[in-house]
Design an enzyme around this catalytic site. Structure first.
Site, PDB file in Angstrom:
ATOM      1  N   VAL A  55      10.179 -12.554 -10.779  1.00 31.68           N
ATOM      2  CA  VAL A  55      11.025 -11.550 -10.128  1.00 31.68           C
ATOM      3  C   VAL A  55      10.180 -10.725  -9.152  1.00 31.68           C
ATOM      4  O   VAL A  55       9.204 -10.086  -9.548  1.00 31.68           O
ATOM      5  CB  VAL A  55      11.704 -10.630 -11.171  1.00 31.68           C
ATOM      6  CG1 VAL A  55      12.605  -9.625 -10.460  1.00 31.68           C
ATOM      7  CG2 VAL A  55      12.484 -11.449 -12.193  1.00 31.68           C
ATOM      8  N   LYS A  56      10.581 -10.775  -7.879  1.00 36.60           N
ATOM      9  CA  LYS A  56       9.815 -10.100  -6.829  1.00 36.60           C
ATOM     10  C   LYS A  56      10.433  -8.725  -6.582  1.00 36.60           C
ATOM     11  O   LYS A  56      11.636  -8.611  -6.305  1.00 36.60           O
ATOM     12  CB  LYS A  56       9.850 -10.965  -5.560  1.00 36.60           C
ATOM     13  CG  LYS A  56       8.747 -10.678  -4.579  1.00 36.60           C
ATOM     14  CD  LYS A  56       8.751 -11.759  -3.494  1.00 36.60           C
ATOM     15  CE  LYS A  56       7.652 -11.553  -2.483  1.00 36.60           C
ATOM     16  NZ  LYS A  56       7.769 -12.489  -1.351  1.00 36.60           N
ATOM     17  N   ILE A  57       9.592  -7.719  -6.679  1.00 31.37           N
ATOM     18  CA  ILE A  57      10.070  -6.331  -6.671  1.00 31.37           C
ATOM     19  C   ILE A  57       9.278  -5.512  -5.650  1.00 31.37           C
ATOM     20  O   ILE A  57       8.048  -5.588  -5.626  1.00 31.37           O
ATOM     21  CB  ILE A  57       9.890  -5.729  -8.091  1.00 31.37           C
ATOM     22  CG1 ILE A  57      10.834  -6.442  -9.043  1.00 31.37           C
ATOM     23  CG2 ILE A  57      10.118  -4.229  -8.105  1.00 31.37           C
ATOM     24  CD1 ILE A  57      10.659  -6.082 -10.483  1.00 31.37           C
TER      25      ILE A  57
END
Ligand code: G3P
Length: 217
Positions: free
Chosen positions: A86-88
């Site tokens: 998950v890219k945040i």
């Protein structure tokens, strides 16, 4: 050093995978738009398609910018495939979301990192990867590689496990310099990987070997 390809283009991902040296893929909303992928269902299917090509981590970016939204979106992305990371974004609620996912054992990639302070925060929050954008720093006359060196020093000082994912890599020298500094991962376009193959002396030498071989045939 791990090699990730920074694209949502399936043909390029297949080509890099076929080389046998690909460790993962990073995407972002701009790269998805470039491939004409839009709408929640299509975007999710595209992430699954990428996961089915590559053996390794595939970063999928959340669009929400509030904590609850990032958690909801991130959990849905992580549920798509075990390879999804998950890219945040590196914003206040993003730091909270990094900690949330870290506590749950879900892999994260903290994106849009432009300073050592931001990278320190990402590591404190337990990010799996931190993505300093070296090309975009170079674009504004700031030494992107120097940021990689600073983060390497800080992470080594405290044995942070967060991996330095040199992002916004634009060319082969970025790759080589990141490897010299000790970045854990680099992500760049296919050309930054295949460009490493090139040397005129290799071409000249091979042509001569083949020519000499023919003489004895
Ligand atoms: O991984 C981040 C990357 O997509 C940004 O690259 O070339 O758009 O600065 P670039």
């Amino acid at each position: 050093m791990k090699f990730f390809i920074d694209t949502a283009n399936l043909e390029q991902i297949k080509e890099a995978q076929a080389l046998g040296i690909l460790d993962g893929v990073t995407t972002n909303p701009s790269l998805m738009a470039k491939e004409g992928i839009n709408g929640e269902t299509n975007v999710k299917q595209h992430y699954v398609d990428i996961c089915n090509i590559v053996d390794g981590d595939v970063s999928a970016e959340v669009i929400a910018t509030d904590f609850e939204g990032m958690v909801k979106e991130g959990e849905a992305l992580a549920a798509l495939h075990e390879q999804i990371v998950v890219k945040i974004p590196m914003i206040k609620d993003g730091v909270k979301a990094l900690k949330y996912f870290s506590d749950k054992g879900i892999k994260t990639n903290c994106t849009l990192v432009f300073s050592a302070g931001q990278a320190l925060l990402a590591a404190k929050a337990g990010a799996t990867y931190v993505s300093p954008f070296i090309g975009r720093l170079d674009d504004v006359s700031t030494d992107g590689l120097n940021l990689i060196s600073e983060i390497r020093l800080i992470y080594d000082n405290y044995n942070f496990e967060t991996e330095i994912l040199a992002a916004s890599v634009r060319h082969t020298m970025h790759v080589i310099d990141c490897a010299k500094i000790g970045a854990d991962v680099m992500t760049g376009p296919l050309s930054s990987i295949t460009g490493l193959l090139n040397h005129p002396l290799t071409d000249i030498g091979l042509a001569k070997f083949l020519e000499d071989h023919k003489k004895n045939a």
